[in-house]
Design a protein around this motif. Structure first.
Motif, PDB file in Angstrom:
ATOM      1  N   VAL A 351       0.861  -1.178   0.000  1.00  0.00           N
ATOM      2  CA  VAL A 351       0.000   0.000   0.000  1.00  0.00           C
ATOM      3  C   VAL A 351       0.897   1.227   0.000  1.00  0.00           C
ATOM      4  N   GLU A 352       0.688   2.110  -0.956  1.00  0.00           N
ATOM      5  CA  GLU A 352       1.456   3.349  -1.025  1.00  0.00           C
ATOM      6  C   GLU A 352       0.497   4.536  -1.017  1.00  0.00           C
ATOM      7  N   ALA A 353       0.660   5.418  -0.028  1.00  0.00           N
ATOM      8  CA  ALA A 353      -0.154   6.626   0.086  1.00  0.00           C
ATOM      9  C   ALA A 353       0.517   7.752  -0.699  1.00  0.00           C
ATOM     10  N   ILE A 354      -0.254   8.399  -1.567  1.00  0.00           N
ATOM     11  CA  ILE A 354       0.332   9.416  -2.453  1.00  0.00           C
ATOM     12  C   ILE A 354      -0.520  10.687  -2.485  1.00  0.00           C
ATOM     13  N   ARG A 355      -1.128  11.069  -1.363  1.00  0.00           N
ATOM     14  CA  ARG A 355      -2.086  12.175  -1.397  1.00  0.00           C
ATOM     15  C   ARG A 355      -1.431  13.501  -1.792  1.00  0.00           C
ATOM     16  N   GLU A 356      -0.172  13.751  -1.364  1.00  0.00           N
ATOM     17  CA  GLU A 356       0.474  15.004  -1.756  1.00  0.00           C
ATOM     18  C   GLU A 356       0.629  15.104  -3.277  1.00  0.00           C
ATOM     19  N   HIS A 357       0.792  13.948  -3.918  1.00  0.00           N
ATOM     20  CA  HIS A 357       0.902  13.937  -5.378  1.00  0.00           C
ATOM     21  C   HIS A 357      -0.413  14.407  -6.025  1.00  0.00           C
ATOM     22  N   TYR A 358      -1.542  14.047  -5.401  1.00  0.00           N
ATOM     23  CA  TYR A 358      -2.813  14.446  -5.992  1.00  0.00           C
ATOM     24  C   TYR A 358      -3.054  15.946  -5.836  1.00  0.00           C
ATOM     25  N   ALA A 359      -2.647  16.497  -4.695  1.00  0.00           N
ATOM     26  CA  ALA A 359      -2.794  17.939  -4.509  1.00  0.00           C
ATOM     27  C   ALA A 359      -2.048  18.692  -5.603  1.00  0.00           C
ATOM     28  N   ARG A 360      -0.847  18.259  -5.889  1.00  0.00           N
ATOM     29  CA  ARG A 360      -0.055  18.928  -6.929  1.00  0.00           C
ATOM     30  C   ARG A 360      -0.672  18.705  -8.308  1.00  0.00           C
ATOM     31  N   THR A 361      -1.191  17.508  -8.563  1.00  0.00           N
ATOM     32  CA  THR A 361      -1.851  17.233  -9.837  1.00  0.00           C
ATOM     33  C   THR A 361      -3.044  18.155 -10.041  1.00  0.00           C
ATOM     34  N   LEU A 362      -3.870  18.291  -9.014  1.00  0.00           N
ATOM     35  CA  LEU A 362      -5.058  19.127  -9.118  1.00  0.00           C
ATOM     36  C   LEU A 362      -4.694  20.587  -9.366  1.00  0.00           C
ATOM     37  N   ARG A 363      -3.661  21.059  -8.714  1.00  0.00           N
ATOM     38  CA  ARG A 363      -3.234  22.447  -8.946  1.00  0.00           C
ATOM     39  C   ARG A 363      -2.765  22.622 -10.392  1.00  0.00           C
ATOM     40  N   ALA A 364      -2.132  21.609 -10.937  1.00  0.00           N
ATOM     41  CA  ALA A 364      -1.709  21.696 -12.345  1.00  0.00           C
ATOM     42  C   ALA A 364      -2.917  21.721 -13.268  1.00  0.00           C
ATOM     43  N   TRP A 365      -3.949  20.931 -12.964  1.00  0.00           N
ATOM     44  CA  TRP A 365      -5.158  20.943 -13.790  1.00  0.00           C
ATOM     45  C   TRP A 365      -5.871  22.295 -13.698  1.00  0.00           C
ATOM     46  N   VAL A 366      -5.950  22.854 -12.493  1.00  0.00           N
ATOM     47  CA  VAL A 366      -6.576  24.173 -12.341  1.00  0.00           C
ATOM     48  C   VAL A 366      -5.809  25.220 -13.141  1.00  0.00           C
ATOM     49  N   ALA A 367      -4.481  25.155 -13.095  1.00  0.00           N
ATOM     50  CA  ALA A 367      -3.674  26.103 -13.869  1.00  0.00           C
ATOM     51  C   ALA A 367      -3.943  25.950 -15.360  1.00  0.00           C
ATOM     52  N   ASN A 368      -4.061  24.715 -15.837  1.00  0.00           N
ATOM     53  CA  ASN A 368      -4.404  24.485 -17.249  1.00  0.00           C
ATOM     54  C   ASN A 368      -5.750  25.116 -17.592  1.00  0.00           C
ATOM     55  N   LEU A 369      -6.733  24.896 -16.729  1.00  0.00           N
ATOM     56  CA  LEU A 369      -8.071  25.426 -16.983  1.00  0.00           C
ATOM     57  C   LEU A 369      -8.062  26.950 -16.993  1.00  0.00           C
ATOM     58  N   GLU A 370      -7.415  27.537 -16.012  1.00  0.00           N
ATOM     59  CA  GLU A 370      -7.409  28.998 -15.923  1.00  0.00           C
ATOM     60  C   GLU A 370      -6.669  29.633 -17.099  1.00  0.00           C
ATOM     61  N   SER A 371      -5.598  29.000 -17.552  1.00  0.00           N
ATOM     62  CA  SER A 371      -4.829  29.578 -18.658  1.00  0.00           C
ATOM     63  C   SER A 371      -5.542  29.426 -19.997  1.00  0.00           C
ATOM     64  N   SER A 372      -6.531  28.517 -20.065  1.00  0.00           N
ATOM     65  CA  SER A 372      -7.284  28.300 -21.313  1.00  0.00           C
ATOM     66  C   SER A 372      -8.770  28.554 -21.084  1.00  0.00           C
ATOM     67  N   TRP A 373      -9.086  29.528 -20.237  1.00  0.00           N
ATOM     68  CA  TRP A 373     -10.461  29.703 -19.774  1.00  0.00           C
ATOM     69  C   TRP A 373     -11.442  29.934 -20.926  1.00  0.00           C
ATOM     70  N   ALA A 374     -11.132  30.841 -21.811  1.00  0.00           N
ATOM     71  CA  ALA A 374     -12.064  31.157 -22.899  1.00  0.00           C
ATOM     72  C   ALA A 374     -12.328  29.931 -23.767  1.00  0.00           C
ATOM     73  N   ALA A 375     -11.280  29.182 -24.069  1.00  0.00           N
ATOM     74  CA  ALA A 375     -11.448  27.972 -24.886  1.00  0.00           C
ATOM     75  C   ALA A 375     -12.235  26.913 -24.121  1.00  0.00           C
ATOM     76  N   ALA A 376     -12.005  26.807 -22.810  1.00  0.00           N
ATOM     77  CA  ALA A 376     -12.735  25.815 -22.009  1.00  0.00           C
ATOM     78  C   ALA A 376     -14.224  26.130 -21.978  1.00  0.00           C
ATOM     79  N   VAL A 377     -14.565  27.397 -21.853  1.00  0.00           N
ATOM     80  CA  VAL A 377     -15.973  27.795 -21.851  1.00  0.00           C
ATOM     81  C   VAL A 377     -16.618  27.473 -23.195  1.00  0.00           C
ATOM     82  N   ARG A 378     -15.879  27.719 -24.274  1.00  0.00           N
ATOM     83  CA  ARG A 378     -16.423  27.393 -25.600  1.00  0.00           C
ATOM     84  C   ARG A 378     -16.597  25.885 -25.783  1.00  0.00           C
TER      85      ARG A 378
END
Length: 435
Positions: A351-378
């Protein structure tokens, strides 16, 4: 006469019994609250107040956010962290009472209602999951839940997830690595834990857009069957597989995992899928995967976990995520997941716990979304894009604060004579499965 922001913060403090933690900017342009410099909660329309009083707490806030009636000027993570500390992190001393019925808050709630204007509570934003009925986790209901979450447009997910098209926790092996590096490393880690060898049959349960299947076939020579309930995912995955010339090694099916009958497989990967199974079906899930493995076959179960609750009978997924993101999704404590796998006949090896990895992953996804906001809305709708921004940012904080975790569990169907079929190993997880 005081501006709307002053009246809002004063009434909010009366309702909460505590200072309001963030600065507020109201629809009339007025501001109040903590000194300027931090994030500002922007109340764009007084209708948000009606939503909040109709459904106090998380769901009312979420509906106002999705509808664009609430917004943030500044750092979303800081604002959510401050609001969580005031609104959600306090221990409840008694069952919740609606502010309009509580003698201590009735007057403030009525004043807030008047401030919200004459309109009745508007209907929920259309991105909210439609009313569900019938038993949980039937095949039909699960198909509808998966469609609500995943069939929102592959173009939208391309913007959020990036080229890897992997919608699960990445593995940040290098501190300065990119999201693509981390997702490739996660896929490879799963393959190495499964000790994949050329021509091994791998079943990828909840195969998404085909990234795991492609990596296992391309890098390890596995023969992969991927199953998903999302037709949009399946079409996308098949196109990728054809473009890479791997149709002879990878098959993608639109199929419920409960209907897979063509075992045995040498390995099964289930990455970010078990959260959809539900506690009532987890034993069935574990037994089905056990039955599909050959003796000595390996399972890698990658699953988000919640913390155990003092009163487990009262646990449920929060309203916002259940209504807008993962209808009928359920998180189990790690111990319950391990017990369910063992009850099905698996031997849990790691069993390997990797929760800190998910926090960083989610922040990367949010950054992707915010940087492409207009395209994401379309690519989808303004409301859907706002759902994903709020959901992913809030989840990043939940992982960082140890509210939830994520674990990779390696289990094996032991050989009849007792051996696991796996060599002793350390955490090096070498490609040939040896230590």
């Amino acid at each position: 006469m005081a501006g709307a922001a002053v009246r809002l913060t004063t009434l909010a403090e009366e309702l909460l019994g505590a200072p309001f933690p963030v600065r507020v900017r109201a629809w009339d342009g007025s501001e109040a609250g903590p000194p300027a410099g931090g994030p500002v909660l922007v109340v764009r329309h007084r209708r948000a107040l009606r939503r909040l009083l109709w459904r106090p707490g998380e769901l009312g806030l979420a509906r106002a956010w999705v509808a664009g009636e609430l917004d943030v000027d500044g750092d979303l993570y800081t604002l959510l962290g401050r609001l969580a500390g005031t609104l959600w992190d306090r221990e409840p001393d008694a069952p919740a009472v609606h502010p309009l019925r509580d003698p201590g808050t009735r007057a403030a709630a009525r004043e807030l209602l008047r401030l919200g204007g004459p309109l009745p509570p508007p209907p929920p934003p259309p991105e909210e999951s439609r009313r569900r009925s019938g038993p949980l986790h039937t095949r039909r209901r699960d198909r509808a839940a998966v469609s609500h979450h995943y069939d929102v447009g592959n173009a939208f997910y391309e913007l959020v997830l990036g080229p890897s098209m992997v919608y699960s926790c990445a593995y940040w092996d290098a501190p300065d690595g990119t999201l693509e590096d981390a997702q490739r490393d996660k896929l490879d880690l799963v393959c190495r834990k499964l000790a994949l060898r050329p021509d091994d049959r791998l079943l990828d349960v909840g195969c998404g857009w085909g990234s795991m299947a492609l990596h296992a076939a391309r890098a390890y020579g596995a023969r992969v069957t991927g199953v998903t309930l999302s037709r949009e995912q399946a079409a996308y995955a098949r196109k990728r597989i054809a473009e890479e010339g791997l149709t002879d090694r990878v098959e993608i099916r639109v199929q419920d995992y409960r209907d897979v009958r063509d075992g045995p497989y040498e390995a099964i990967s289930s990455v970010g899928m078990a959260e959809h199974v539900g506690e009532v079906r987890f034993g069935e899930y574990a037994r089905q995967l056990h039955s599909l493995l050959a003796p000595g076959g390996r399972l890698l179960n990658h699953q988000i976990a919640r913390r155990p609750e003092p009163d487990e009978s009262g646990y449920r997924l929060d309203d916002f995520i259940d209504r807008y993101v993962f209808p009928d999704g359920e998180l189990l404590p790690l111990g319950r997941t391990v017990a369910g796998l063992e009850d099905a006949g698996f031997e849990v090896r790691d069993v390997e716990a990797i929760r800190e990895h998910y926090a960083r992953t989610l922040r990367a996804w949010v950054a992707n979304l915010e940087s492409s906001w207009a395209a994401a809305v379309r690519a989808t709708t303004p409301g859907r894009a706002r759902v994903w921004r709020l959901y992913m940012a809030a989840c990043a904080l939940a992982f960082e604060r140890n509210r939830i975790g994520v674990n990779q569990i390696l289990a094996v169907r032991p050989l009849p004579t007792g051996p696991s079929g796996l060599p002793p190993r350390t955490r090096t997880w070498t490609a040939d499965g040896s230590a």
